[in-house]
Scaffold this active site. Structure first.
Site, PDB file in Angstrom:
ATOM      1  N   TYR A   1      38.440  81.005  21.485  1.00 37.61           N
ATOM      2  CA  TYR A   1      40.285  81.100  21.386  1.00 37.61           C
ATOM      3  C   TYR A   1      40.821  82.515  21.472  1.00 37.61           C
ATOM      4  O   TYR A   1      41.412  82.772  21.928  1.00 37.61           O
ATOM      5  CB  TYR A   1      40.436  80.665  19.952  1.00 37.61           C
ATOM      6  CG  TYR A   1      41.120  79.524  19.617  1.00 37.61           C
ATOM      7  CD1 TYR A   1      39.379  78.359  20.206  1.00 37.61           C
ATOM      8  CD2 TYR A   1      41.463  78.972  19.089  1.00 37.61           C
ATOM      9  CE1 TYR A   1      39.811  76.588  19.770  1.00 37.61           C
ATOM     10  CE2 TYR A   1      41.725  77.290  18.591  1.00 37.61           C
ATOM     11  CZ  TYR A   1      40.673  76.475  19.074  1.00 37.61           C
ATOM     12  OH  TYR A   1      41.194  74.808  18.288  1.00 37.61           O
TER      13      TYR A   1
ATOM     14  N   ASP B   1      26.983  68.954  19.006  1.00 29.46           N
ATOM     15  CA  ASP B   1      26.942  67.038  18.895  1.00 29.46           C
ATOM     16  C   ASP B   1      26.511  66.173  18.191  1.00 29.46           C
ATOM     17  O   ASP B   1      26.881  64.854  18.400  1.00 29.46           O
ATOM     18  CB  ASP B   1      26.423  66.708  20.672  1.00 29.46           C
ATOM     19  CG  ASP B   1      24.894  67.031  21.333  1.00 29.46           C
ATOM     20  OD1 ASP B   1      24.054  67.912  20.069  1.00 29.46           O
ATOM     21  OD2 ASP B   1      24.454  67.237  22.434  1.00 29.46           O
TER      22      ASP B   1
ATOM     23  N   LYS C   1      25.073  75.109  19.172  1.00 26.92           N
ATOM     24  CA  LYS C   1      24.690  74.714  20.470  1.00 26.92           C
ATOM     25  C   LYS C   1      23.572  75.521  21.380  1.00 26.92           C
ATOM     26  O   LYS C   1      24.029  76.368  22.064  1.00 26.92           O
ATOM     27  CB  LYS C   1      25.837  74.323  21.060  1.00 26.92           C
ATOM     28  CG  LYS C   1      26.328  73.258  22.448  1.00 26.92           C
ATOM     29  CD  LYS C   1      25.499  71.959  21.861  1.00 26.92           C
ATOM     30  CE  LYS C   1      25.367  71.845  23.693  1.00 26.92           C
ATOM     31  NZ  LYS C   1      24.312  69.793  23.308  1.00 26.92           N
TER      32      LYS C   1
ATOM     33  N   ASP D   1      39.216  67.127  13.542  1.00 25.32           N
ATOM     34  CA  ASP D   1      39.436  65.676  13.998  1.00 25.32           C
ATOM     35  C   ASP D   1      39.229  64.382  13.228  1.00 25.32           C
ATOM     36  O   ASP D   1      39.583  63.700  13.319  1.00 25.32           O
ATOM     37  CB  ASP D   1      40.468  65.832  15.163  1.00 25.32           C
ATOM     38  CG  ASP D   1      41.361  66.420  15.151  1.00 25.32           C
ATOM     39  OD1 ASP D   1      41.860  67.619  13.997  1.00 25.32           O
ATOM     40  OD2 ASP D   1      42.223  65.884  15.968  1.00 25.32           O
TER      41      ASP D   1
ATOM     42  N   ASP E   1      37.446  73.294  14.764  1.00 20.71           N
ATOM     43  CA  ASP E   1      38.799  71.802  15.716  1.00 20.71           C
ATOM     44  C   ASP E   1      38.466  71.116  16.322  1.00 20.71           C
ATOM     45  O   ASP E   1      38.828  70.143  15.302  1.00 20.71           O
ATOM     46  CB  ASP E   1      38.917  73.272  16.696  1.00 20.71           C
ATOM     47  CG  ASP E   1      40.779  71.955  17.650  1.00 20.71           C
ATOM     48  OD1 ASP E   1      41.614  72.257  16.618  1.00 20.71           O
ATOM     49  OD2 ASP E   1      40.929  72.428  18.141  1.00 20.71           O
TER      50      ASP E   1
HETATM   51  C1  IPM Z   1      44.505  72.961  14.047  1.00 20.21           C
HETATM   52  C2  IPM Z   1      44.975  72.953  15.653  1.00 20.21           C
HETATM   53  C3  IPM Z   1      45.531  74.384  16.491  1.00 20.21           C
HETATM   54  C4  IPM Z   1      43.635  75.230  16.294  1.00 20.21           C
HETATM   55  C5  IPM Z   1      45.673  73.900  17.493  1.00 20.21           C
HETATM   56  C6  IPM Z   1      47.570  73.950  17.320  1.00 20.21           C
HETATM   57  C7  IPM Z   1      45.816  75.363  18.575  1.00 20.21           C
HETATM   58  O1  IPM Z   1      44.247  72.171  16.128  1.00 20.21           O
HETATM   59  O2  IPM Z   1      44.593  73.273  13.598  1.00 20.21           O
HETATM   60  O3  IPM Z   1      43.668  72.554  14.060  1.00 20.21           O
HETATM   61  O4  IPM Z   1      43.204  74.490  17.596  1.00 20.21           O
HETATM   62  O5  IPM Z   1      43.441  75.885  16.009  1.00 20.21           O
HETATM   63 MG    MG Z   2      43.093  70.736  15.753  1.00 12.81          MG
END
Ligand code: IPM
Ligand code: MG
Length: 363
Positions: A134, A214, A183, A242, A238
């Site tokens: 990032y 992975d 990785k 999710d 990140d």
């Molecule tokens: C998160 C989000 C952010 C990230 C985005 C909005 C930049 O997806 O906080 O998980 O990737 O850190």
């Molecule tokens: Mg995210």
């Protein structure tokens, strides 16, 4: 922060865009109510980041917002679609992002997995938040083969070591298993495993397990209950977090804390702006509220935190659901406002003597 007899906290709320303002307002209402009950005060200043900030103040992360946050006791963040958030994280060096993923007993059947696969699920993703791909060298350029873009995954060893120490600390308080996402078969110059193992000598009670990211992602959906603390770099963390949303039934349920070395923090849900439902008053505020619970815990306001957790568990076990949890059968569809009203009512009825035994964590 004020005296311990009647503490007073100042927070900066950054609502942002999309559903951000709705979930921040909802969470602040509940926070203010709990503050009154528990005997502390909460002063709220409003700051701007993202597209709104650009329009009104000429920058995605205006200096005025940074100054407002300086010296506050915490930042409660909604969501932004582009610009500002990464700068905010970097500015205050919020390197340690904690993303707890816990199943809730009354929502087990909302998981993408069978209920028995997520019963008692209690993992913590510790994500490095201010470095890696990032923030590495990036740009667009061209050479004789054409135009190209690049982002560089670069980590100083010390950046890995400092987040490793935080993850080790967390594992020590918890069940003592730390899984390191790496990785190294493709990215050998980022030796997460070795660096974490070197730091781990100071934490003899913690077992270190290194998994290729992975494979780790696959294990998270095959057998999520085996995990305790997962340590990951910025990008992998990140993506893995999710998956956590799918495991617990909705990404709208997950909150996170991002802390710097002084314990100062940014508190936000892990979801985004959800433009498809923004402005409809139907967003799930529990992700942002979950982040606020982490803020209370960070302040040591443990009773206030427990009170909200208890109220939330009760409301969910009574069957109230926002639309992201696709209510069916006996369940009751509610909008944001109704959910907040229910929580406000429930929060007041939790007795001090009950706090601590009420958390229906799905175990
Ligand atoms: C998160 C989000 C952010 C990230 C985005 C909005 C930049 O997806 O906080 O998980 O990737 O850190
Ligand atoms: Mg995210």
């Amino acid at each position: 922060m004020g005296s311990s007899s009647n503490p007073s906290y100042r927070i900066v709320a950054i609502p942002g865009e999309g559903i951000g303002p709705e979930v921040v307002e909802a969470s602040l209402k509940i926070l203010q109510h709990v503050a009154k009950i528990e005997g502390f005060t909460l002063q709220v200043d409003y700051g701007w980041v993202g597209a709104i900030a650009l329009k009104q103040l000429g920058s995605y992360f205006p200096q005025a917002t940074a100054q407002l946050c300086d010296g506050s006791d915490g930042i409660v963040f909604g969501a932004v679609s582009q610009g500002g958030l990464l700068e905010l994280r970097k500015h205050f060096d919020f390197f340690c992002n904690l993303r707890p993923i816990r199943s809730v007993k009354s929502l087990l059947h909302k998981s993408s997995l069978r209920p028995e696969k997520v019963q008692g699920l209690d993992m913590l993703i510790v994500r490095e938040l201010v470095s890696g791909i990032y923030f590495g060298p990036s740009g667009r350029s061209s050479d004789d083969q054409g135009t190209y873009g690049y982002h560089t995954m670069r980590y100083y060893d010390e950046e890995i070591r400092r987040i490793a120490r935080r993850a080790l600390e967390q594992a020590q308080y918890r069940r003592g298993l730390l899984t390191v996402a790496h990785k190294e078969n493709a990215l050998p110059h980022l030796p997460w495993t070795r660096l974490v193992q070197e730091e781990a000598t100071k934490f003899p009670g913690v077992v270190i397990e290194a998994l290729l990211v992975d494979n780790l992602a696959m294990q998270m959906v095959i057998n999520p209950q085996r995990f305790d603390v997962i340590l990951a770099g910025n990008l992998f963390g990140d993506i893995l977090s999710d998956i956590g949303g799918a495991l617990v039934g909705s990404i709208g349920l997950l909150g996170s804390a991002s802390l710097n070395a002084n314990g100062f923090g940014l508190y936000e849900a892990i979801h985004g702006t959800a433009p498809d439902i923004a402005g409809k008053g139907i967003a799930n505020p529990l992700g942002t509220l979950g982040a606020c619970i982490l803020m209370l815990q960070q302040w040591g306001e443990v009773q206030a935190a427990q009170r909200i957790i208890a109220a939330q568990d009760r409301i969910l076990s009574k069957g109230y659901r926002t639309s992201d949890l696709s209510p069916q059968g006996e369940e009751i569809l509610v909008n944001t406002e109704t959910l907040v009203d229910l929580l406000l009512e429930e929060v007041s009825t939790v007795q001090h003597s009950e706090i601590g035994v009420l958390h229906e964590s799905g175990k």
